[in-house]
Structure formats: C-alpha cells, structure tokens
Design a protein around this motif. Structure first.
Motif, PDB file in Angstrom:
ATOM      1  N   ARG A  24       0.832  -1.211   0.000  1.00 55.75           N
ATOM      2  CA  ARG A  24       0.000   0.000   0.000  1.00 55.75           C
ATOM      3  C   ARG A  24       0.871   1.268   0.000  1.00 55.75           C
ATOM      4  O   ARG A  24       0.650   2.197  -0.775  1.00 55.75           O
ATOM      5  N   GLN A  33       3.054   5.922  -2.829  1.00 54.72           N
ATOM      6  CA  GLN A  33       4.229   6.703  -3.254  1.00 54.72           C
ATOM      7  C   GLN A  33       4.311   6.716  -4.781  1.00 54.72           C
ATOM      8  O   GLN A  33       4.509   7.766  -5.395  1.00 54.72           O
ATOM      9  N   SER A  83       2.006  13.975 -10.770  1.00 55.18           N
ATOM     10  CA  SER A  83       2.559  15.338 -10.870  1.00 55.18           C
ATOM     11  C   SER A  83       2.922  15.669 -12.320  1.00 55.18           C
ATOM     12  O   SER A  83       2.765  16.804 -12.765  1.00 55.18           O
ATOM     13  N   GLY A 125      -5.305  13.700  -2.413  1.00 61.00           N
ATOM     14  CA  GLY A 125      -6.001  14.923  -2.822  1.00 61.00           C
ATOM     15  C   GLY A 125      -5.183  15.885  -3.672  1.00 61.00           C
ATOM     16  O   GLY A 125      -5.579  16.245  -4.786  1.00 61.00           O
ATOM     17  N   GLY A 146       6.992  15.206  -0.425  1.00 63.22           N
ATOM     18  CA  GLY A 146       7.684  14.049  -0.997  1.00 63.22           C
ATOM     19  C   GLY A 146       8.995  13.800  -0.275  1.00 63.22           C
ATOM     20  O   GLY A 146       9.309  12.667   0.102  1.00 63.22           O
ATOM     21  N   GLN A 186       8.251  12.292   3.186  1.00 62.87           N
ATOM     22  CA  GLN A 186       7.770  10.908   3.106  1.00 62.87           C
ATOM     23  C   GLN A 186       8.898   9.977   2.656  1.00 62.87           C
ATOM     24  O   GLN A 186       9.041   8.863   3.167  1.00 62.87           O
ATOM     25  N   LEU A 217      10.453   6.736   4.525  1.00 64.26           N
ATOM     26  CA  LEU A 217      10.541   5.408   3.904  1.00 64.26           C
ATOM     27  C   LEU A 217      12.002   4.979   3.734  1.00 64.26           C
ATOM     28  O   LEU A 217      12.304   3.786   3.716  1.00 64.26           O
ATOM     29  N   ASP A 272      -2.441  18.259   3.978  1.00 64.45           N
ATOM     30  CA  ASP A 272      -3.368  17.119   3.908  1.00 64.45           C
ATOM     31  C   ASP A 272      -2.648  15.820   3.538  1.00 64.45           C
ATOM     32  O   ASP A 272      -3.137  14.732   3.831  1.00 64.45           O
ATOM     33  N   SER A 285      -4.123  11.884   8.826  1.00 63.54           N
ATOM     34  CA  SER A 285      -4.678  12.402  10.089  1.00 63.54           C
ATOM     35  C   SER A 285      -3.575  12.559  11.121  1.00 63.54           C
ATOM     36  O   SER A 285      -2.626  11.775  11.145  1.00 63.54           O
ATOM     37  N   ASN A 287      -2.766   3.734  11.317  1.00 58.65           N
ATOM     38  CA  ASN A 287      -1.954   3.269  10.174  1.00 58.65           C
ATOM     39  C   ASN A 287      -0.483   3.617  10.406  1.00 58.65           C
ATOM     40  O   ASN A 287       0.416   2.799  10.190  1.00 58.65           O
ATOM     41  N   ALA A 288      -0.250   4.866  10.812  1.00 58.39           N
ATOM     42  CA  ALA A 288       1.127   5.328  11.014  1.00 58.39           C
ATOM     43  C   ALA A 288       1.791   4.540  12.146  1.00 58.39           C
ATOM     44  O   ALA A 288       2.956   4.142  12.045  1.00 58.39           O
ATOM     45  N   ASN A 304       2.190  10.963  12.259  1.00 60.91           N
ATOM     46  CA  ASN A 304       1.907  11.850  11.120  1.00 60.91           C
ATOM     47  C   ASN A 304       2.062  13.310  11.529  1.00 60.91           C
ATOM     48  O   ASN A 304       2.561  14.139  10.775  1.00 60.91           O
TER      49      ASN A 304
HETATM   50  N1  BYC Z   1      -5.899  12.055   0.360  1.00 58.79           N
HETATM   51  O1  BYC Z   1      -4.538   7.096   9.092  1.00 58.79           O
HETATM   52  P1  BYC Z   1      -4.706   8.097   7.986  1.00 58.79           P
HETATM   53  C1  BYC Z   1       5.647  12.834  -3.435  1.00 58.79           C
HETATM   54  C2  BYC Z   1      -6.655   8.172   3.647  1.00 58.79           C
HETATM   55  S1  BYC Z   1       4.507  13.173  -2.201  1.00 58.79           S
HETATM   56  C3  BYC Z   1      -6.713  10.978   0.259  1.00 58.79           C
HETATM   57  O2  BYC Z   1      -5.249   9.405   8.317  1.00 58.79           O
HETATM   58  P2  BYC Z   1      -2.119   7.447   7.060  1.00 58.79           P
HETATM   59  C4  BYC Z   1       5.685  13.718  -4.608  1.00 58.79           C
HETATM   60  C5  BYC Z   1      -5.707   7.022   3.899  1.00 58.79           C
HETATM   61  O3  BYC Z   1      -5.197   6.490   2.679  1.00 58.79           O
HETATM   62  C6  BYC Z   1       4.669  11.835  -1.029  1.00 58.79           C
HETATM   63  N2  BYC Z   1      -6.799  10.031   1.215  1.00 58.79           N
HETATM   64  O4  BYC Z   1      -3.405   8.335   7.181  1.00 58.79           O
HETATM   65  C7  BYC Z   1       5.543  15.083  -4.489  1.00 58.79           C
HETATM   66  C8  BYC Z   1      -6.578   6.070   4.668  1.00 58.79           C
HETATM   67  O5  BYC Z   1      -7.420   5.396   3.755  1.00 58.79           O
HETATM   68  P3  BYC Z   1      -7.741   3.854   3.933  1.00 58.79           P
HETATM   69  C9  BYC Z   1       3.884  10.577  -1.372  1.00 58.79           C
HETATM   70  C10 BYC Z   1      -6.062  10.172   2.324  1.00 58.79           C
HETATM   71  O6  BYC Z   1      -2.403   6.191   6.338  1.00 58.79           O
HETATM   72  C11 BYC Z   1       5.547  15.902  -5.597  1.00 58.79           C
HETATM   73  C12 BYC Z   1      -7.461   7.004   5.497  1.00 58.79           C
HETATM   74  O7  BYC Z   1      -7.427   8.257   4.826  1.00 58.79           O
HETATM   75  N3  BYC Z   1       4.224   9.496  -0.484  1.00 58.79           N
HETATM   76  O8  BYC Z   1       6.370  11.886  -3.325  1.00 58.79           O
HETATM   77  O9  BYC Z   1      -1.432   7.358   8.376  1.00 58.79           O
HETATM   78  C13 BYC Z   1       5.719  15.335  -6.875  1.00 58.79           C
HETATM   79  C14 BYC Z   1      -6.962   7.176   6.904  1.00 58.79           C
HETATM   80  O10 BYC Z   1      -5.579   7.433   6.857  1.00 58.79           O
HETATM   81  C15 BYC Z   1      -5.197  11.262   2.495  1.00 58.79           C
HETATM   82  C16 BYC Z   1       3.509   9.144   0.595  1.00 58.79           C
HETATM   83  O11 BYC Z   1       2.473   9.703   0.900  1.00 58.79           O
HETATM   84  C17 BYC Z   1      -5.139  12.234   1.466  1.00 58.79           C
HETATM   85  N4  BYC Z   1      -4.340  13.328   1.558  1.00 58.79           N
HETATM   86  O12 BYC Z   1      -1.255   8.453   6.186  1.00 58.79           O
HETATM   87  C18 BYC Z   1       5.860  13.975  -6.989  1.00 58.79           C
HETATM   88  C19 BYC Z   1       4.073   8.017   1.421  1.00 58.79           C
HETATM   89  N5  BYC Z   1      -4.611  11.125   3.711  1.00 58.79           N
HETATM   90  O13 BYC Z   1      -6.434   3.098   3.756  1.00 58.79           O
HETATM   91  C20 BYC Z   1       5.867  13.145  -5.866  1.00 58.79           C
HETATM   92  C21 BYC Z   1       3.202   6.841   1.538  1.00 58.79           C
HETATM   93  C22 BYC Z   1      -5.076  10.003   4.249  1.00 58.79           C
HETATM   94  O14 BYC Z   1      -8.289   3.729   5.311  1.00 58.79           O
HETATM   95  N6  BYC Z   1       1.942   7.089   2.193  1.00 58.79           N
HETATM   96  N7  BYC Z   1      -5.931   9.425   3.425  1.00 58.79           N
HETATM   97  O15 BYC Z   1      -8.730   3.576   2.824  1.00 58.79           O
HETATM   98  C23 BYC Z   1       1.738   7.194   3.529  1.00 58.79           C
HETATM   99  O16 BYC Z   1       2.665   7.175   4.288  1.00 58.79           O
HETATM  100  C24 BYC Z   1       0.357   7.330   4.100  1.00 58.79           C
HETATM  101  O17 BYC Z   1      -0.505   6.504   3.401  1.00 58.79           O
HETATM  102  C25 BYC Z   1      -0.216   8.755   4.072  1.00 58.79           C
HETATM  103  C26 BYC Z   1      -1.541   8.739   4.885  1.00 58.79           C
HETATM  104  C27 BYC Z   1       0.772   9.722   4.692  1.00 58.79           C
HETATM  105  C28 BYC Z   1      -0.560   9.207   2.673  1.00 58.79           C
END
Ligand code: BYC
Length: 483
Positions: free
Chosen positions: A117, A122, A129, A197, A220, A223, A227, A306, A310, A315-316, A366
């Motif tokens: 996931r 990511q 973008s 979003g 980015g 994050q 990672l 955003d 949260s 999750n975190a 987070n």
């Molecule tokens: N939009 O426990 P929660 C980059 C969902 S940018 C929509 O609050 P969690 C780049 C969440 O998926 C970096 N949905 O949050 C920049 C979950 O849904 P499910 C990208 C959202 O999981 C410029 C529910 O709400 N990399 O590289 O602790 C150009 C509850 O989640 C959003 C990453 O993000 C949202 N904003 O943290 C190019 C790293 N926020 O699963 C590239 C990987 C939350 O219950 N991702 N939700 O259906 C992560 O670490 C985490 O998934 C997040 C969310 C930080 C995104």
C-alpha cells in the motif's frame, strides 16, 4: 559500501544497478511494462516539445560525489533507470518492534499488504505530478525554466519506475497488477483519480508550479525520508537515491518563488509603489502582487498538509511498529526508537479552540512528520522575506495556521482564518477570496503566462536566476526547440 552497485548497467533496455540482466523474470516484467509507460508518457507527459533537445541530467551512478551527467536529450529518449543507493553492510531495522534485527532483503510476509500500500501510494504521486504539469511547457517564462520543468518531469517518471521495480520484483502477480494500475489512474479524472487529494488539483500556471515544487515536493522529501528509514532494505535504498534527485525539485520551487518575489519588488521600487496592497497598480506593472503570492502559498501549503494524513493515525503507528516507515532522521534521534511509552503534543480542537494535547507518540507520527515539514518549509521562506525586506517593502509572507483550509484530519470540518481563528461558514464564504486565489486572481496570473522562448530572455514577471544549470552562462540554449 558495495562498489559494484555504483555504476549503472546501460546494456539492457532499462539502465539499472540491480543486476537486471541476471534477473530475467523481473527484466521481462519491466520490459513488458515499458511500452505502456511510453504510451502514458506520450499521452500524459509534457504537451509538445517531445522532439526538442533538452539539456537534461541523467543519473549514471549512485556515487554522491558525481552521479549525473548533463547533455542534450529528447525527452522520450531519456534513459529511465532503476537505481538503488548502495547496500549498507549489516544494516539493521532502525525502529519499531524489530529494532536491531537485520534489515529485510525480502518482504516480510506479515507486512506485505502494508508495504505494498505504501509503495503504491508513493508510486501514484509520481506520474500524477507529471500529468498535472503537462501543459506548462507552452507558457514557460524562459528556456531555463522550461528545462527545469522537463527535468522534474523526467525524474518523476524515473521515480515511478523505482516504485514499479519494487512492485514487480517483490510482490509477484499483484505487484504487476498494481504497476499497471499506476498507468491507468489519471490526475483529476472523475472515475479513476490519483490516490491523494493534492495530486488531483490543477497546476494552472507557473506560480502554482513553483509553489507545488516548494510545498508538495517537500512533502515528498519528508515521506521519502521516512521510507528511507524502512527496515525493508530495497525500499530504503530506492528512496535514498530518489532523495538525491528530489533536492533539485525543491530548488526549482524555492528559487522560482524567490525570483517572482524579487521581480515584483524590483518593479514596485522602480515605480515608487510602497504599499504592497495596491494590487491594481502593481498588476499594471506586469508582475504578480505580493498578496496574490501569499494566497497561492496558502493554497499549496494547506493542500500539502493534507498529504500527511490524520494527526492521530493507527496506520502510522502500525507502520512504525512493523519497522516499515520511520521518522524523519530516525537514526539521528536519541530515544528508544520504539515509542511504546512516550507522548507527542498534537494539535486538536478542544471546546472550539485549537490546542496541543499530548497523545501516544506512536499514533502521533503523522503529526510529528508534519511538524518537521513545517519547520523545513519555514527555512526557504526566510529567503523570500529577505528579498522583500531588502527592497524596503513592508510585507511578510507567512505560513497559514494548520487549521486553515483543511480536507483531512482534525480540522477538516471547521473553517479557520490563516491566523487560526475559527469562523463560521458564512464568514468563510465572505472572506475566502481574501485568503485563497479567486477566479480573478487566477485570470490575472494566467494573463501573464505568455511564453518566452528566446535564448537568455525572461518573462516580465520573473527575475533571471543567479546562476545557470550546470554552471552554464545566462545565454545558454537550455532547450533547442524544433521548428
Ligand atoms: N488524500 O490514518 P490516515 C511525493 C486516507 S509526495 C486521500 O489518516 P495514514 C511527490 C488514507 O489512505 C509523497 N486520502 O493516514 C511530491 C486512509 O485510507 P484507507 C507521497 C487520504 O495512512 C511531488 C485514510 O485516509 N508518499 O512523493 O497514516 C511530486 C486514513 O488514513 C489522504 C507518501 O504519501 C489524502 N491526503 O497516512 C511527486 C508516502 N490522507 O487506507 C511526488 C506513503 C489520508 O483507510 N503514504 N488518506 O482507505 C503514507 O505514508 C500514508 O498513506 C499517508 C496517509 C501519509 C498518505
């Protein structure tokens, strides 16, 4: 450090330092994915200029002392490669329940779904973008800026390859399916949008592009840093090398906004305008007034907040406990790296007021990363404000309060001013165009977006850079546009 992984094998179709030529199955999967990627690049990559020669850097090594070379390349011929930072000998899981155990070279079964996931999220942001920025080439304020846009775009493409490699190598069939889905979703599409979003918003003009690369690419960075701490070693190594490229993207944002601010201040001084709020007079000079810059900043900063999810998130906490996603600079933090008994102050709504409340540190990760992000954002802003104060103009760009204009987390259901005062819906509707770009602001900025494609020339609303890319002189032809 393992010297063998320093240099990149260019003999296969996909340049790499992961020995793909001996990993036939993965090479085949990647070669199978390649045509779809090229189709996607043609359909959704930069509009126009695909046959132009662009002065791009391409990674040829992962040696921090010299990893890229610059040359003229047509974008579709860019060598998108798979590059991982060198494997650290005896690396251990640096946090969580497995703290101190050897880092994993294969996916730990119990964390497979969680890991997949995170990699998919990511990966999804990278092509998103490129899609958001695809039309900007046509209105570039200079060849220098156009080249920077395309550099960012090809590297975001490479970052997609980086995540696809992990999916295809370590997640078998469902990894391959996810890799295909990454090419299917589209930024802003009603039926099949990108996952987060901010990546479904428009990047309508170059000021938005600079704000995006400053604020959203910086998410980015945060994050990727988290990672890069991962106990899953291939993810860590991939993210470490991606961070090398990411630095330039934020440089483009910081210097881009800085140059817009500088040009505005210069024009105001030349015209003898002291009051930055005399918007009509400033706009008559063909530059972007400081209040509009502040509004764009408010928008992009709040959208980027955003992206941290949260404030309180299980999750975190789970990802940290599992040793999959750590904290910013985890290995430099002096604590137990398990966080079972510690707390962290989290911004919350308490009886209608915004207050910091102690929460278990594990669920507050987070929030902590977002705090680190805010600090990082503030640094570059000091430089923008220095430009304004040096010009003798009484104005300061500021970050809005975290409760302002939020769609995720604790403040998503309330309205707050940029100063953090809670207001009702009626007051928000009345005032929001004072704080976020209005249609009229957007139209004005759009009216300035006239392309400037003469060598060494710049649009009226942006100052030239202090130094060229790869130390090239001011009149360097960064893009040779086909006629
Ligand atoms: N939009 O426990 P929660 C980059 C969902 S940018 C929509 O609050 P969690 C780049 C969440 O998926 C970096 N949905 O949050 C920049 C979950 O849904 P499910 C990208 C959202 O999981 C410029 C529910 O709400 N990399 O590289 O602790 C150009 C509850 O989640 C959003 C990453 O993000 C949202 N904003 O943290 C190019 C790293 N926020 O699963 C590239 C990987 C939350 O219950 N991702 N939700 O259906 C992560 O670490 C985490 O998934 C997040 C969310 C930080 C995104």
């Amino acid at each position: 450090m393992n010297v063998n992984v320093m240099n990149v094998d260019y003999s296969t179709k996909i340049p790499n330092n992961v020995n793909l030529s001996e990993d036939r199955q993965v090479l085949k999967a990647l070669e199978g994915w390649h045509p779809g990627y090229i189709d996607w690049w043609h359909d959704m990559g930069p509009e126009g200029f695909q046959q132009s020669l662009v002065y791009l850097r391409t990674a040829y090594s992962v040696d921090p002392r010299g990893w890229a070379k610059f040359d003229y390349v047509k974008m579709p011929d860019y060598r998108w490669g798979i590059l991982l930072a060198p494997q650290e000998e005896n690396r251990v899981v640096p946090f969580g329940e497995h703290f101190g155990e050897p880092a994993w070279q294969e996916v730990p079964g119990e964390y497979r779904a969680m890991l997949r996931r995170l990699i998919v999220i990511q990966g999804d942001t990278e092509p998103a973008s490129v899609e958001q920025q695809r039309h900007l080439g046509k209105t570039a304020p200079s060849l220098y800026d156009m080249r920077n846009l395309f550099q960012v775009n090809v590297e975001e493409g490479r970052h997609l390859w980086a995540m696809v490699y992990l999916l295809q190598k370590y997640f078998g069939r469902d990894g391959r399916e996810e890799a295909d889905e990454l090419l299917r979703r589209r930024s802003g599409d009603a039926d099949s949008p990108r996952m987060l979003g901010a990546f479904n918003e428009k990047t309508p003009d170059w000021l938005s592009f600079f704000m995006f690369t400053y604020f959203t690419d910086r998410d980015g960075k945060m994050q990727l840093h988290s990672l890069a701490q991962s106990g899953f070693d291939p993810l860590s190594r991939t993210c470490r090398f991606m961070l090398t490229e990411e630095a330039h993207h934020m440089f483009v944002g910081e210097t881009g906004v800085g140059r817009v601010v500088q040009r505005t201040c210069e024009a105001m001084r030349e015209a003898g305008i002291d009051d930055p709020n005399e918007v009509a007079r400033v706009r008559a000079l063909g530059v972007i007034d400081l209040p509009t810059i502040q509004k764009k900043l408010n928008l992009h900063y709040s959208l980027s907040l955003d992206l941290f999810g949260s404030e309180v998130s299980t999750n975190a906490a789970n990802a940290f406990n599992a040793g999959i996603k750590g904290r910013y600079h985890e290995t430099q933090i002096e604590d137990d790296h398990r966080l079972q008994n510690s707390t962290y102050p989290v911004l919350k709504l308490v009886n209608g007021e915004i207050k910091r409340v102690d929460e278990p540190a594990l669920t507050a990760l987070n929030m902590r990363l977002r705090d680190d992000y805010t600090q990082d954002c503030a640094k570059g802003m000091l430089r923008w404000n220095k430009v304004i104060s040096t010009a003798g103009i009484d104005y300061r760009l500021t970050l809005p309060n975290t409760a302002f204009h939020r769609a995720i987390g604790e403040f998503k259901d309330v309205h707050a001013t940029p100063e953090g005062v809670l207001i009702d819906d009626a007051a928000w509707q009345k005032r929001k165009s004072d704080w976020l770009p209005s249609i009229a602001d957007g139209d004005y900025v759009a009216s300035l977006m006239q392309p400037v494609m003469d060598v060494g020339e710049f649009a009226s609303w942006i100052a030239p850079p202090k130094v060229g890319i790869d130390n090239r002189p001011g009149d360097f032809e960064y893009v040779k546009i086909e006629t």
